[in-house]
Design a protein around this motif. Structure first.
Motif: not given
Length: 80
Positions: A30, A33, A37-43
């Protein structure tokens, strides 16, 4: 009652530690993200690192591998 309580200590502690571990990982995802501002797949990929995979596999091996090995050992002992 006391024997049932004694037998439930390890599983309950395992559940609590897993919930704490999962909460930390979810908070980490969380934060990545929301704050970076990282997309959820990368996170999720960043949260599921090599150390996490090692811990997870050790836990699975302990709970399921130990049980299989105990049953196999019991079968060998029964044959003797």
């Amino acid at each position: 009652f006391v024997n049932a309580l004694r037998g439930s200590v390890r599983p309950i502690l395992t559940y609590l530690f897993f919930l704490a571990f999962a909460a930390v990982k979810v908070a980490m995802i969380y934060a990545m993200i929301a704050n970076q501002n990282i997309d959820w797949v990368t996170a999720v990929e960043a949260a599921w690192d090599d150390e996490t995979q090692a811990i997870f596999s050790a836990i699975i091996a302990f709970w399921f591998g130990n049980r299989a090995m105990s049953k196999a050992h019991a079968r060998v002992q029964d044959k003797k």
